[in-house]
Design a protein around this motif. Structure first.
Motif, PDB file in Angstrom:
ATOM      1  N   THR A 173       1.103  -1.322  -0.120  1.00 47.82           N
ATOM      2  CA  THR A 173      -0.256  -0.005   0.199  1.00 47.82           C
ATOM      3  C   THR A 173       0.631   1.280  -0.024  1.00 47.82           C
ATOM      4  OG1 THR A 173       0.223  -0.371   2.444  1.00 47.82           O
ATOM      5  CG2 THR A 173      -1.941  -0.961   1.483  1.00 47.82           C
ATOM      6  N   HIS A 174       1.762   0.924   0.401  1.00 45.97           N
ATOM      7  CA  HIS A 174       3.577   1.870   0.255  1.00 45.97           C
ATOM      8  C   HIS A 174       4.495   1.937   0.017  1.00 45.97           C
ATOM      9  CE1 HIS A 174       3.348   2.381   4.636  1.00 45.97           C
ATOM     10  NE2 HIS A 174       2.780   0.929   4.208  1.00 45.97           N
ATOM     11  N   THR A 175       5.438   2.565  -0.095  1.00 47.05           N
ATOM     12  CA  THR A 175       6.817   1.997  -0.666  1.00 47.05           C
ATOM     13  C   THR A 175       7.442   1.911   1.253  1.00 47.05           C
ATOM     14  OG1 THR A 175       7.196   4.022  -1.109  1.00 47.05           O
ATOM     15  CG2 THR A 175       7.477   2.583  -3.421  1.00 47.05           C
ATOM     16  N   SER A 176       7.195   2.330   1.773  1.00 49.39           N
ATOM     17  CA  SER A 176       7.940   2.121   2.892  1.00 49.39           C
ATOM     18  C   SER A 176       7.889   0.620   3.358  1.00 49.39           C
ATOM     19  CB  SER A 176       6.720   2.608   4.366  1.00 49.39           C
ATOM     20  OG  SER A 176       6.162   3.552   4.117  1.00 49.39           O
ATOM     21  N   PRO A 177       7.597  -0.449   2.812  1.00 51.68           N
ATOM     22  CA  PRO A 177       8.422  -1.626   3.072  1.00 51.68           C
ATOM     23  C   PRO A 177       9.617  -1.395   2.616  1.00 51.68           C
ATOM     24  CG  PRO A 177       6.162  -2.104   1.532  1.00 51.68           C
ATOM     25  CD  PRO A 177       6.224  -0.842   2.153  1.00 51.68           C
ATOM     26  N   PRO A 255       2.829   6.068  12.148  1.00 53.75           N
ATOM     27  CA  PRO A 255       3.135   5.140  13.014  1.00 53.75           C
ATOM     28  C   PRO A 255       4.906   4.745  12.776  1.00 53.75           C
ATOM     29  CG  PRO A 255       1.137   4.156  11.885  1.00 53.75           C
ATOM     30  CD  PRO A 255       1.411   5.563  11.016  1.00 53.75           C
ATOM     31  N   PHE A 256       4.855   4.998  11.659  1.00 51.31           N
ATOM     32  CA  PHE A 256       6.449   4.383  11.369  1.00 51.31           C
ATOM     33  C   PHE A 256       7.773   5.518  11.900  1.00 51.31           C
ATOM     34  CE2 PHE A 256       5.417   6.031   7.255  1.00 51.31           C
ATOM     35  CZ  PHE A 256       3.661   5.488   6.791  1.00 51.31           C
ATOM     36  N   THR A 257       6.960   6.583  12.031  1.00 54.30           N
ATOM     37  CA  THR A 257       7.570   8.304  12.369  1.00 54.30           C
ATOM     38  C   THR A 257       7.572   8.858  13.186  1.00 54.30           C
ATOM     39  OG1 THR A 257       6.599   9.849  10.690  1.00 54.30           O
ATOM     40  CG2 THR A 257       9.024   8.105   9.553  1.00 54.30           C
ATOM     41  N   GLY A 287       4.503  13.573   3.334  1.00 58.24           N
ATOM     42  CA  GLY A 287       4.860  12.494   4.513  1.00 58.24           C
ATOM     43  C   GLY A 287       6.637  12.285   5.229  1.00 58.24           C
ATOM     44  N   SER A 288       6.207  12.909   6.427  1.00 53.45           N
ATOM     45  CA  SER A 288       8.339  13.120   7.150  1.00 53.45           C
ATOM     46  C   SER A 288       8.072  12.815   7.832  1.00 53.45           C
ATOM     47  CB  SER A 288       8.303  13.139   6.158  1.00 53.45           C
ATOM     48  OG  SER A 288       8.447  15.220   7.144  1.00 53.45           O
ATOM     49  N   GLY A 289       9.318  12.362   8.668  1.00 52.23           N
ATOM     50  CA  GLY A 289       9.322  12.256   9.905  1.00 52.23           C
ATOM     51  C   GLY A 289      10.806  11.121  10.123  1.00 52.23           C
TER      52      GLY A 289
HETATM   53  N1  PHE Z   1       4.503   5.540   3.929  1.00 59.95           N
HETATM   54  C1  PHE Z   1       2.904   6.515   4.024  1.00 59.95           C
HETATM   55  C2  PHE Z   1       2.136   7.061   2.902  1.00 59.95           C
HETATM   56  O1  PHE Z   1       2.047   6.357   1.839  1.00 59.95           O
HETATM   57  C3  PHE Z   1       3.963   8.245   3.785  1.00 59.95           C
HETATM   58  C4  PHE Z   1       5.661   8.425   3.847  1.00 59.95           C
HETATM   59  C5  PHE Z   1       6.526   8.086   4.124  1.00 59.95           C
HETATM   60  C6  PHE Z   1       5.398   8.877   6.143  1.00 59.95           C
HETATM   61  C7  PHE Z   1       7.686   7.961   5.507  1.00 59.95           C
HETATM   62  C8  PHE Z   1       6.518   9.472   6.435  1.00 59.95           C
HETATM   63  C9  PHE Z   1       7.527   8.756   6.169  1.00 59.95           C
HETATM   64  O2  PHE Z   1       1.560   7.642   3.230  1.00 59.95           O
END
Ligand code: PHE
Length: 358
Positions: A173-177, A255-257, A287-289
């Motif tokens: 659902t996002h590139t965060s994995p 949740p991850f930042t 989005g960031s943190g």
């Molecule tokens: N993964 C978040 C999203 O899809 C974006 C994000 C990435 C936010 C990394 C903070 C740090 O909305």
């Protein structure tokens, strides 16, 4: 006995008259083959007496050699002209211009990803990638989104029938994995960006079930919120080509930042159209943190020693804002007229030095 001179001129004429290699081969067989005319002469030698045989044998052999030589000369000539003919027929004029109606171009999504990579590449980031079909643990749990976390519902996840460790696989659902995969496979310092496809079960004028993100991750012993701000401000200004572009960091939650911030850029909507730059309005683009220590620990990284920041942005949104593309859905229509209008010349490679859009 047959007149040797007559036979010789007959054969020579046939050899010269052979128009191609097949015809020449037929002449060869007719003269020198097992039942050929010259071979036939040789067979008559047995009927001659010793003296005659000697003289005739010499004459026949001379004829045989002359014919073989003539055949070989003609073969060489025919092969050369055959090649010449093929070269002439199959000639391609490489200096001709490309047919204008066939010209391909680079899709704005690809171009935008290349631009983002060029900017972060100059800052020392390298590109990382991960799979589109992802395990639940990488997409959620390791990112501090446990089973009953409300963020799971917000992600409108596509679930796959296949399972891993008792949980269904998902379309990420996002590139965060890829943050997790990288922290598991590399030791800090880490400085990566991750362009890629992402999926959410959402489809309307401003959402597509497949879209693109670029993720960023920095992990080392010293990076702090000031670096996050400087890095992302510099990115926004370089990407939009506006040196004094207002950039605002607004407290948010992921949740991850921790802490988390969303990044807005200045714009104005005066006079109808949207204009990026100084103005009285803001547009959210990132989005960031700071990486949540729990996430570092999930990846086996000592959170007392290491820290860092992460960010994520939507590529379609960046492209729409920078290039004035009004409708998200047109990105995936494969309409050649649209691509001609919004596409990029293949050699227009983005770089910080030769920025084309201001
Ligand atoms: N993964 C978040 C999203 O899809 C974006 C994000 C990435 C936010 C990394 C903070 C740090 O909305």
């Amino acid at each position: 006995m047959q007149d040797l001179e007559a036979l010789k001129s007959e054969l020579t004429a046939a050899i010269d008259g052979a128009g191609d290699l097949d015809a020449l081969e037929a002449v060869r067989v007719a003269a020198l083959g097992r039942k050929g005319s010259v071979t036939g002469l040789m067979k008559t030698l047995g009927q001659l007496d010793a003296d005659e045989r000697k003289a005739a044998g010499r004459a026949f052999n001379a004829l045989k050699d002359e014919i073989a030589e003539a055949l070989e000369a003609r073969r060489t000539a025919l092969s050369a002209s055959g090649l010449d003919a093929r070269l002439a027929e199959e000639k391609i004029d490489v200096t001709l211009p490309v047919r204008p109606e066939r010209r391909g171009c680079v899709h704005p999504i690809s171009q935008t990803i290349d631009e983002v990579i060029a900017i972060f590449g100059e800052m020392g980031f390298t590109v990382a990638e991960g799979p589109d079909i992802e395990e639940d643990w990488y997409n959620f749990t390791a990112l501090n989104i446990p089973q009953d976390h409300p963020a799971r519902q917000e992600h409108d996840t596509f679930y796959i029938n296949a399972e891993k460790e008792g949980r269904r696989m998902v379309l990420r659902t996002h590139t965060s994995p890829v943050q997790i995969r990288t922290m598991q496979s590399q030791k800090p310092p880490i400085r990566i960006i991750v362009p890629g496809r992402t999926y959410r079960s959402d489809h309307d004028a401003t959402h597509s079930p497949m879209f693109h993100q670029v993720e960023g991750l920095v992990v080392d012993e010293t990076s702090h919120m000031g670096h996050l701000k400087g890095c992302l401000m510099e990115f926004c200004r370089a990407f939009f080509g506006i040196d004094d572009l207002p950039v605002r960091f607004r407290p948010s939650y992921f949740p991850f930042t921790e802490p988390s911030a969303e990044v807005d850029i200045g714009c104005t909507r005066e006079g109808g159209g949207l204009k990026i730059g100084a103005g009285d309005d803001w547009l959210e683009i990132l989005g960031s943190g700071m990486v949540n220590p729990a996430v570092l620990e999930n990846c086996g990284i000592d959170s007392a020693k290491y820290q860092g920041f992460a960010f994520g942005m939507g590529v379609e949104r960046l492209a729409m804002l920078k290039y004035g593309i009004p409708d998200l859905r047109t990105f995936y229509d494969s309409d050649i007229r649209w691509l001609k209008h919004f596409g990029f010349a293949p050699l227009d490679v983005p770089s910080l030095l030769g920025r084309t859009v201001g």
